[in-house]
Write a protein that holds these residues in place. Sequence first.
Motif, PDB file in Angstrom:
ATOM      1  N   ALA A 139       0.851  -1.186   0.000  1.00  0.00           N
ATOM      2  CA  ALA A 139       0.000   0.000   0.000  1.00  0.00           C
ATOM      3  C   ALA A 139       0.886   1.235   0.000  1.00  0.00           C
ATOM      4  O   ALA A 139       1.904   1.284   0.702  1.00  0.00           O
ATOM      5  N   VAL A 140       0.500   2.225  -0.782  1.00  0.00           N
ATOM      6  CA  VAL A 140       1.246   3.477  -0.891  1.00  0.00           C
ATOM      7  C   VAL A 140       0.272   4.638  -0.713  1.00  0.00           C
ATOM      8  O   VAL A 140      -0.798   4.653  -1.322  1.00  0.00           O
ATOM      9  N   GLY A 141       0.655   5.602   0.142  1.00  0.00           N
ATOM     10  CA  GLY A 141      -0.142   6.811   0.272  1.00  0.00           C
ATOM     11  C   GLY A 141      -0.852   6.914   1.600  1.00  0.00           C
ATOM     12  O   GLY A 141      -0.344   6.491   2.634  1.00  0.00           O
ATOM     13  N   LYS A 142      -2.053   7.456   1.576  1.00  0.00           N
ATOM     14  CA  LYS A 142      -2.818   7.738   2.784  1.00  0.00           C
ATOM     15  C   LYS A 142      -3.669   6.533   3.173  1.00  0.00           C
ATOM     16  O   LYS A 142      -4.547   6.119   2.417  1.00  0.00           O
TER      17      LYS A 142
ATOM     18  N   TRP B 186       4.620  12.553  -5.002  1.00  0.00           N
ATOM     19  CA  TRP B 186       5.359  11.577  -4.199  1.00  0.00           C
ATOM     20  C   TRP B 186       4.645  10.226  -4.189  1.00  0.00           C
ATOM     21  O   TRP B 186       5.270   9.172  -4.381  1.00  0.00           O
ATOM     22  N   ILE B 187       3.329  10.251  -3.993  1.00  0.00           N
ATOM     23  CA  ILE B 187       2.565   8.998  -3.963  1.00  0.00           C
ATOM     24  C   ILE B 187       2.610   8.316  -5.326  1.00  0.00           C
ATOM     25  O   ILE B 187       2.801   7.094  -5.422  1.00  0.00           O
TER      26      ILE B 187
ATOM     27  N   ASP C  60       5.108   8.952   9.267  1.00  0.00           N
ATOM     28  CA  ASP C  60       5.102   8.327   7.947  1.00  0.00           C
ATOM     29  C   ASP C  60       6.372   8.567   7.131  1.00  0.00           C
ATOM     30  O   ASP C  60       7.237   9.362   7.491  1.00  0.00           O
ATOM     31  N   ASP C  61       6.457   7.863   6.014  1.00  0.00           N
ATOM     32  CA  ASP C  61       7.619   7.955   5.126  1.00  0.00           C
ATOM     33  C   ASP C  61       7.701   9.312   4.445  1.00  0.00           C
ATOM     34  O   ASP C  61       8.797   9.881   4.303  1.00  0.00           O
ATOM     35  N   TYR C  62       6.578   9.815   3.979  1.00  0.00           N
ATOM     36  CA  TYR C  62       6.566  11.061   3.213  1.00  0.00           C
ATOM     37  C   TYR C  62       7.100  12.232   4.024  1.00  0.00           C
ATOM     38  O   TYR C  62       8.012  12.955   3.590  1.00  0.00           O
ATOM     39  N   HIS C  63       6.580  12.428   5.228  1.00  0.00           N
ATOM     40  CA  HIS C  63       7.023  13.565   6.026  1.00  0.00           C
ATOM     41  C   HIS C  63       8.440  13.359   6.570  1.00  0.00           C
ATOM     42  O   HIS C  63       9.156  14.334   6.811  1.00  0.00           O
ATOM     43  N   ARG C  64       8.854  12.110   6.747  1.00  0.00           N
ATOM     44  CA  ARG C  64      10.246  11.847   7.114  1.00  0.00           C
ATOM     45  C   ARG C  64      11.168  12.312   5.998  1.00  0.00           C
ATOM     46  O   ARG C  64      12.202  12.958   6.240  1.00  0.00           O
ATOM     47  N   GLU C  65      10.800  12.009   4.735  1.00  0.00           N
ATOM     48  CA  GLU C  65      11.625  12.424   3.607  1.00  0.00           C
ATOM     49  C   GLU C  65      11.577  13.937   3.407  1.00  0.00           C
ATOM     50  O   GLU C  65      12.592  14.557   3.043  1.00  0.00           O
TER      51      GLU C  65
ATOM     52  N   ALA D 158       4.231   2.234   2.288  1.00  0.00           N
ATOM     53  CA  ALA D 158       4.958   3.486   2.096  1.00  0.00           C
ATOM     54  C   ALA D 158       3.927   4.592   2.248  1.00  0.00           C
ATOM     55  O   ALA D 158       3.147   4.852   1.328  1.00  0.00           O
ATOM     56  N   LEU D 159       3.891   5.210   3.417  1.00  0.00           N
ATOM     57  CA  LEU D 159       2.746   6.031   3.792  1.00  0.00           C
ATOM     58  C   LEU D 159       2.993   7.524   3.626  1.00  0.00           C
ATOM     59  O   LEU D 159       4.101   8.029   3.851  1.00  0.00           O
ATOM     60  N   ALA D 160       1.920   8.214   3.256  1.00  0.00           N
ATOM     61  CA  ALA D 160       1.889   9.679   3.207  1.00  0.00           C
ATOM     62  C   ALA D 160       0.581  10.096   3.858  1.00  0.00           C
ATOM     63  O   ALA D 160      -0.473  10.081   3.225  1.00  0.00           O
ATOM     64  N   GLU D 161       0.641  10.434   5.130  1.00  0.00           N
ATOM     65  CA  GLU D 161      -0.564  10.782   5.879  1.00  0.00           C
ATOM     66  C   GLU D 161      -0.775  12.294   5.880  1.00  0.00           C
ATOM     67  O   GLU D 161       0.081  13.066   5.444  1.00  0.00           O
TER      68      GLU D 161
END
Length: 485
Positions: free
Chosen positions: A96-99, A179-180, A127-132, A115-118
């Motif tokens: 799963a990728v995204g929210k 990103w997603i 999540d991964d997105y905000h970490r990056e 691979a999450l983007a919340e």
Amino acid sequence: MATNVLVIQADQFRADCLGVAGNRDVRTPHLDRLAADGVRYRDAYAPFPVCTPSRYSLLSGLHVRQHGGWTNHCTLAPGVETFPRALRGVGYRTAAVGKMHFTPTYLDVGYDHLALAEQHGPGRYDDDYHRELAAAGLAPVTDLVDQEHEFRASAPQSYWDSYGAGRSNLPPQWHSTTWIGERARRELANWTDDGPNLLHVSFIKPHHPFDPPDGWDDAYDPDALTPLPGWTDTIPTADRGHRREYFDYEPLDLPRLRRVMAHYYATITHLDHEVGRLLDLLAERGLYDDTLIVFTADHGEYLGFHHLLLKDGPMYDPIVKVPLLVKFPGRHRAGETSTALVSLIDIAPTVLSTCGLRQAAPLPGNDLTDPAPGHDCVFAEDRRHGVAGMARTGEYKLLWSDVAGEALFDLTADPHELTNVVDDPVHGEALRRLRETVARWALFDATPPTYLDHDAPRRPSVTGGRAARRELFAHAVAEQPHTSC
């Protein structure tokens, strides 16, 4: 060869905001292409007009009163089966990728890899997105001001005047939609030719703030846009209790609405672009024709309906109706438009059936591989303003609430739900039948309380540094005033 599955989900996507749905303003060429290769369900409904409850229903095939996830801060209860878990159990590689909007953030619902983007709550600090983003020295200021109470309280007047519509402060390559989309393509690139694979791609957009990035934000001329059906010049008397929900909607006029629409449509067209890249990659790899592809959303958006925006208010069609496109393997039923009443609870049994799996226990949803008529009545619930519900047939809609009482709408004569005929004896028989239908539906399961378990089983994550990211983002908001609106 086992069937591959791609589920693409949007957030807060109004069902009539697709070119193929007859919207002459919005541009969605890739979703329109997907519809041409599959079935578009004209009357698809969410079981709950809020992110997490609706997502748990999609995954489990259960009504919210069955799975117990009543809020955006809840956990899918142990013992509730999901289609990702069922597919993983027979050897599928699941991702799963995204929210996802789970609690805990990396809750194990059956995905091997996340691979999450919340967007809201502690998830954005896990999540991964905000970490990056943090590692790159970036902060999503536009989104933070809209979503986090501590920042929203000091938002500039431009934010309120524009209803959160404006350009994202992030570079285009760092916008969540981009990103997603990129992370999802990485997952598709890892699909093995002999499968089987499941990928669930979930975009944050077009959920507010309506903040497309540079290069997308000017895709639409506000003055050229036509308000969607159901716009009223003032808030109807019955809805005035909702005039101050997330914003004050009283000042909403056509110029402001058109600006919101322009940015909302821009986020949709940006999303459509990323969907097109996913479809193209499947086609390049020779996997497109034999993959089950589902596109839908967790709930809709008022976008001016009854002079309202977002989703806080009565369960009128724009917030409970969702887009639903299903491309079956072999392009079976390509180009069909179904008028059946369907629900997000139908997705799980459809995925299981297409993949040759039996349901572990009977589900209330229908298998959409069967072209027979759908539900006689679809249901939705809400718990944000007391206990509320919706029952909708092809001709009538019944809304009930322990706060607002009952409302009955004759959808044939009143498709925009402006006239409550609950006390009109002409519609007495329809009201009686709907009440009986609701009573039978509400009896099939006891209503559980909200289930929440921060220590529930989860997939491994490598996030770390939640406090540091929160501090960095807070500093960025303080140093960079929200001016994009």
